[in-house]
Design a protein around this motif. Structure first.
Motif, mmCIF file in Angstrom:
data_model
loop_
_atom_site.group_PDB
_atom_site.id
_atom_site.type_symbol
_atom_site.label_atom_id
_atom_site.label_comp_id
_atom_site.label_asym_id
_atom_site.label_seq_id
_atom_site.Cartn_x
_atom_site.Cartn_y
_atom_site.Cartn_z
ATOM 1 N N ASP A 217 0.844 -1.201 0.000
ATOM 2 C CA ASP A 217 0.000 0.000 0.000
ATOM 3 C C ASP A 217 0.871 1.240 0.000
ATOM 4 O O ASP A 217 0.649 2.178 0.772
ATOM 5 C CB ASP A 217 -0.918 -0.018 1.233
ATOM 6 C CG ASP A 217 -1.998 1.064 1.158
ATOM 7 O OD1 ASP A 217 -2.392 1.581 2.222
ATOM 8 O OD2 ASP A 217 -2.413 1.412 0.037
ATOM 9 N N HIS A 391 7.512 1.041 5.841
ATOM 10 C CA HIS A 391 7.558 -0.364 6.207
ATOM 11 C C HIS A 391 8.879 -0.967 5.766
ATOM 12 O O HIS A 391 8.951 -2.145 5.475
ATOM 13 C CB HIS A 391 6.436 -1.122 5.497
ATOM 14 C CG HIS A 391 5.061 -0.800 5.976
ATOM 15 N ND1 HIS A 391 4.601 -1.191 7.208
ATOM 16 C CD2 HIS A 391 4.058 -0.152 5.365
ATOM 17 C CE1 HIS A 391 3.343 -0.764 7.348
ATOM 18 N NE2 HIS A 391 2.998 -0.146 6.259
ATOM 19 N N TYR A 416 6.259 -7.752 4.224
ATOM 20 C CA TYR A 416 4.962 -7.070 4.305
ATOM 21 C C TYR A 416 3.894 -7.921 3.631
ATOM 22 O O TYR A 416 4.058 -8.328 2.476
ATOM 23 C CB TYR A 416 5.112 -5.728 3.592
ATOM 24 C CG TYR A 416 3.918 -4.817 3.515
ATOM 25 C CD1 TYR A 416 3.726 -3.780 4.449
ATOM 26 C CD2 TYR A 416 2.993 -4.925 2.487
ATOM 27 C CE1 TYR A 416 2.646 -2.912 4.357
ATOM 28 C CE2 TYR A 416 1.910 -4.066 2.390
ATOM 29 C CZ TYR A 416 1.729 -3.060 3.318
ATOM 30 O OH TYR A 416 0.665 -2.176 3.230
ATOM 31 N N ASN A 454 5.427 -6.785 8.805
ATOM 32 C CA ASN A 454 4.123 -6.154 9.006
ATOM 33 C C ASN A 454 2.975 -6.995 8.459
ATOM 34 O O ASN A 454 2.989 -7.398 7.291
ATOM 35 C CB ASN A 454 4.107 -4.795 8.291
ATOM 36 C CG ASN A 454 2.772 -4.084 8.440
ATOM 37 O OD1 ASN A 454 2.440 -3.566 9.502
ATOM 38 N ND2 ASN A 454 1.983 -4.098 7.372
ATOM 39 N N GLU A 455 1.999 -7.287 9.360
ATOM 40 C CA GLU A 455 0.745 -7.948 8.950
ATOM 41 C C GLU A 455 0.998 -9.178 8.104
ATOM 42 O O GLU A 455 0.460 -9.335 6.998
ATOM 43 C CB GLU A 455 -0.147 -6.952 8.198
ATOM 44 C CG GLU A 455 -0.660 -5.850 9.103
ATOM 45 C CD GLU A 455 -1.698 -4.950 8.456
ATOM 46 O OE1 GLU A 455 -2.320 -4.147 9.191
ATOM 47 O OE2 GLU A 455 -1.908 -5.062 7.231
ATOM 48 N N ASN A 511 -1.445 -4.050 14.722
ATOM 49 C CA ASN A 511 -2.247 -3.044 14.026
ATOM 50 C C ASN A 511 -3.721 -3.337 14.292
ATOM 51 O O ASN A 511 -4.121 -4.504 14.363
ATOM 52 C CB ASN A 511 -2.004 -3.128 12.510
ATOM 53 C CG ASN A 511 -0.565 -2.866 12.126
ATOM 54 O OD1 ASN A 511 0.242 -2.426 12.961
ATOM 55 N ND2 ASN A 511 -0.230 -3.151 10.878
ATOM 56 N N TYR A 513 -7.804 -1.626 13.241
ATOM 57 C CA TYR A 513 -8.529 -0.557 12.533
ATOM 58 C C TYR A 513 -9.994 -0.483 12.936
ATOM 59 O O TYR A 513 -10.894 -0.321 12.090
ATOM 60 C CB TYR A 513 -8.349 -0.719 11.022
ATOM 61 C CG TYR A 513 -7.035 -0.135 10.562
ATOM 62 C CD1 TYR A 513 -5.888 -0.916 10.462
ATOM 63 C CD2 TYR A 513 -6.917 1.230 10.291
ATOM 64 C CE1 TYR A 513 -4.663 -0.372 10.084
ATOM 65 C CE2 TYR A 513 -5.705 1.791 9.915
ATOM 66 C CZ TYR A 513 -4.577 0.983 9.816
ATOM 67 O OH TYR A 513 -3.374 1.541 9.448
ATOM 68 N N TYR A 517 -11.823 -0.127 9.072
ATOM 69 C CA TYR A 517 -12.037 -1.335 8.251
ATOM 70 C C TYR A 517 -13.097 -2.243 8.860
ATOM 71 O O TYR A 517 -13.629 -3.131 8.208
ATOM 72 C CB TYR A 517 -10.719 -2.084 8.045
ATOM 73 C CG TYR A 517 -9.779 -1.357 7.118
ATOM 74 C CD1 TYR A 517 -8.481 -1.029 7.519
ATOM 75 C CD2 TYR A 517 -10.186 -0.965 5.849
ATOM 76 C CE1 TYR A 517 -7.618 -0.330 6.687
ATOM 77 C CE2 TYR A 517 -9.344 -0.263 5.001
ATOM 78 C CZ TYR A 517 -8.064 0.059 5.425
ATOM 79 O OH TYR A 517 -7.226 0.769 4.598
ATOM 80 N N GLU A 541 -0.526 0.482 14.480
ATOM 81 C CA GLU A 541 -1.343 1.215 13.527
ATOM 82 C C GLU A 541 -2.793 1.283 13.992
ATOM 83 O O GLU A 541 -3.301 0.318 14.568
ATOM 84 C CB GLU A 541 -1.346 0.553 12.135
ATOM 85 C CG GLU A 541 -0.082 0.672 11.326
ATOM 86 C CD GLU A 541 -0.200 0.026 9.950
ATOM 87 O OE1 GLU A 541 0.796 -0.605 9.527
ATOM 88 O OE2 GLU A 541 -1.285 0.109 9.328
ATOM 89 N N TRP A 586 -1.611 5.437 12.317
ATOM 90 C CA TRP A 586 -1.370 5.436 10.860
ATOM 91 C C TRP A 586 -2.083 6.647 10.263
ATOM 92 O O TRP A 586 -3.274 6.588 10.036
ATOM 93 C CB TRP A 586 -1.856 4.107 10.255
ATOM 94 C CG TRP A 586 -1.370 3.923 8.860
ATOM 95 C CD1 TRP A 586 -2.087 4.105 7.706
ATOM 96 C CD2 TRP A 586 -0.041 3.542 8.450
ATOM 97 N NE1 TRP A 586 -1.297 3.847 6.614
ATOM 98 C CE2 TRP A 586 -0.039 3.515 7.037
ATOM 99 C CE3 TRP A 586 1.129 3.243 9.121
ATOM 100 C CZ2 TRP A 586 1.105 3.188 6.304
ATOM 101 C CZ3 TRP A 586 2.262 2.918 8.405
ATOM 102 C CH2 TRP A 586 2.251 2.895 7.008
ATOM 103 N N ASN A 606 -3.461 7.540 -0.002
ATOM 104 C CA ASN A 606 -4.003 7.033 1.247
ATOM 105 C C ASN A 606 -4.185 8.258 2.123
ATOM 106 O O ASN A 606 -3.234 8.998 2.383
ATOM 107 C CB ASN A 606 -3.034 6.031 1.878
ATOM 108 C CG ASN A 606 -3.565 5.420 3.167
ATOM 109 O OD1 ASN A 606 -4.022 6.151 4.042
ATOM 110 N ND2 ASN A 606 -3.478 4.110 3.270
ATOM 111 N N LYS A 608 -5.074 8.633 5.275
ATOM 112 C CA LYS A 608 -5.102 8.470 6.742
ATOM 113 C C LYS A 608 -4.110 9.416 7.439
ATOM 114 O O LYS A 608 -3.900 9.357 8.644
ATOM 115 C CB LYS A 608 -4.809 7.016 7.132
ATOM 116 C CG LYS A 608 -5.885 6.057 6.692
ATOM 117 C CD LYS A 608 -5.703 4.685 7.292
ATOM 118 C CE LYS A 608 -6.793 3.753 6.792
ATOM 119 N NZ LYS A 608 -6.620 3.481 5.321
#
Ligand code: GCU
Length: 636
Positions: A217, A391, A416, A454-455, A511, A513, A517, A541, A586, A606, A608
């Motif tokens: 992203d 990231h 990632y 990450n994630e 993270n 949301y 989300y 995040e 984030w 993005n 955010k």
């Protein structure tokens, strides 16, 4: 900073050595072939990139570079897709920089009359035709040199995204994969007296088996995005060193010094480490391999320990018989105890923000200190004492600026989302990028956490992969914490952090949301978090998209009011977690993303950010600041 001097370099003997992650002149096909054993073996014995490159005699080769856009890699492969630089003559590609001999000689490229772009800099922001471009670009720079006998020369790249093939005076000197870590080639025997030509084939095409993989992203900025240096060292030089406080011991420096030298000359040497301000002067003797451990007892009650409140950096001199380096190093300890994070033995709350290596005002990769200071100052304006550099490894300059400005750093490698966990060469690449990051920044007091990813989706092959990365980073540096941005899962109104990888890292970092989300501002307060780890909880995040200047009620998504309310809600939810010791919402600024096509609200941004793409602070910026002002009081 060593005097930056122009154009006077001389050399005699050659020793072209590989550097970390880089490979010598093998065709990708060839590299592909030995990606298994050969590449890993080659990688295994790579000397690290030169520590403290800016502290050495060097000349910057930045500036305007001519470029040729080459989507079909015509300058690299013949029409049979065979690499020119693997042909018997090794010639034939654009790296020859060939000029027509006479009117009968039709050469189908010409760097001299090709446009130029700025280095360091991504190409996407410098030519509208290249905004979405993913592929090969050839870049050429000319420079004069006067090599000196008894000296060695290294061509050093801060970063090239993604795959670089490098040629000097028409000859291949090596290649490198990975868009965010430094690499170098020794060019002692390739440097000419007078004019030299360096040509780089940079290719940012994405592949499933790369690190990062095809799906991210953030904008896949291509090019030579960081400084290019020609550095000079003595024949035997200080290749590497670590000077940091021992783990949890505020009274002792622990580290090492590593010399490198022409074959068989390294050997035993006396190396003196001095910190004049502290009256420290210690001499160690290196062994036959040029290595010496360093352990220095510090004078009592004299050290000013580095912290965001007092980012004290000491001038440290490392002097051997043939080489001397100066560095500015902060002394601090970082450790965890149960839920607490202890900085210099005192519990700290990490008042953070996440950010990309992107200047929204360009938009493009951060080009230099000015851009970087702007970003970090925005974080400080929010009363942050901590930043998550997402990231992927940001530039060395950025980390040095965090040292100077007093910002703690979470540094990360781009493991990632869903990468090819089962492939050894993918692991080798990830591990190499992690090694290059740690090697480069291990003397920076600001860096407190190495993040291995990450994630990443929970699975046995993933957890094994990530577990090995955690072991790798601990084997390289015992003084810092290891983290990863884990994911959460929900059962009913309970949000649980449960991940086998959490056993391997020092933090319960994840993270989440809520409100964006999943759920919304109205509903989200019914949720609660369950974090069953006796470790500091860091929320790496959370956030919501808000188009700067778009105003509505706090239930209308994309509005500043929605984002602001979500922050207020999230503080309440997270403050209920007993072990909460930090966060990096984030994200600091809106940033470019090819995954965000909504024509009005996103336009490939993005949203955010707490700061818009025009540098305007959104409502939530101030809400986060006042929350951090309270936290600062609480942890005084
Ligand atoms: C993810 C991811 C970020 C991304 C963000 C978002 O969690 O880690 O890279 O930009 O969420 O969706 O905005």
């Amino acid at each position: 900073m060593h005097k930056v001097w122009k154009l006077l370099l001389l050399s005699s003997c050659l020793a072209v050595s590989f550097t970390a992650g880089a490979q010598d002149d093998q065709a990708p096909g060839q590299a592909q072939a030995n990606k298994g054993s050969g590449a890993r073996a080659e990688l295994a014995k790579q000397p690290p990139t030169l520590q403290n490159i800016y502290g050495r005699k060097h000349v910057l080769l930045d500036g305007r570079w001519n470029y040729i856009i080459d989507p079909y890699e015509t300058g690299f492969y013949n029409y049979r897709r065979q690499p020119f630089d693997q042909s018997p003559s090794g010639a034939g590609g654009f790296y020859d920089d060939r000029k027509p001999k006479d009117k009968d000689d039709a050469v189908e490229y010409n760097f001299d009359s090709s446009p130029t772009l700025a280095v360091p800099g991504d190409w996407n922001s410098q030519n509208a035709k290249l905004e979405f471009y993913e592929g090969t670009l050839w870049m050429r720079q000319k420079f004069n040199a006067a090599p000196t006998a008894g000296k060695r020369y290294f061509l050093y790249f801060g970063a090239v995204n993604y795959e670089a093939h490098v040629y000097l005076n028409g000859k291949k000197i090596g290649s490198h994969k990975g868009g965010f870590t430094p690499f170098q080639f020794e060019v002692t025997d390739r440097l000419l007296k007078g004019e030299n030509t360096v040509i780089v084939k940079a290719d940012n095409t994405r592949h499933q088996d790369d690190i990062p993989t095809v799906n991210t992203d953030w904008w896949n900025y291509g090019g030579i995005t960081r400084d290019v240096l020609l550095a000079e060292t003595p024949d035997t030089y200080i290749e590497d060193y670590q000077i940091q406080l021992a783990k949890g011991d505020m009274g002792r420096i622990e580290g090492h010094v590593q010399l490198a030298g022409a074959k068989g000359t390294t050997g035993a040497q006396d190396v003196t480490i001095s910190i004049a301000e502290l009256g420290v002067k210690t001499t160690v003797r290196t062994d036959v391999n040029g290595r010496a451990a360093v352990s220095i007892a510090l004078p009592k009650n004299k050290v000013r320990y580095w912290s965001p409140e007092d980012p004290k950096l000491y001038n440290v001199t490392i002097a051997g018989a043939t080489d001397t380096l100066n560095d500015r190093i902060g002394l601090r300890t970082i450790e965890t105890r149960g839920h607490d994070i202890l900085l210099n033995g005192k519990s700290v709350f990490l008042r953070g923000i996440s950010l990309h290596d992107e200047n929204p005002l360009i938009p493009g990769r951060l080009r230099g200190e000015g851009d970087m200071r702007m970003m970090l100052q925005w974080a400080k304006d929010m009363n942050c004492n901590y930043v998550r550099l997402a990231h992927y490894p940001h530039s060395e300059e950025m980390i040095k600026l965090a040292d100077e400005m007093g910002l703690l750093v979470w540094a990360e490698v781009p493991v990632y989302w869903t990468i090819s966990w089962e492939k050894p060469e993918v692991y080798a690449n990830a591990s190499q990028q992690l090694t290059d990051l740690v090697v480069r920044d291990k003397n920076r007091a600001s860096v407190i956490i190495w993040s291995i990813g990450n994630e990443t989706p929970v699975s046995p092959v993933r957890t094994q992969f990530m577990g090995k990365l955690a072991d790798t980073v601990r084997s390289l540096d015992r003084t810092r914490l290891v983290g990863a941005a884990l994911e959460v899962h929900r059962t009913g109104d309970v949000v649980t952090v449960e991940d086998p990888l959490a056993e391997k890292i020092d933090l319960a970092s994840f993270n989440q949301y809520a409100g964006w989300y999943w759920s919304n501002n109205k509903e989200m307060m019914k949720f609660s978090f369950k974090v069953n780890y006796n470790k500091p909880v860091i929320v790496t995040e959370f956030g919501a998209d808000a188009l700067g200047g778009y105003h509505a009620d706090s239930d209308t998504k994309w509005s500043e009011e929605y984002q602001d309310q979500l922050y207020k809600n999230t503080f309440k939810l997270l403050d209920a977690i007993p072990g909460l010791r930090g966060m990096t919402p984030w994200v600091l600024t809106d940033f470019r993303s090819p995954r965000r096509p909504h024509p009005y609200f996103q336009d490939y941004w993005n949203r955010k950010g707490l700061i818009s793409e025009t540098g305007k602070k959104k409502q939530a910026f101030y809400t986060l600041k006042s929350y951090y002002d309270q936290k600062q009081q609480q942890y005084k």
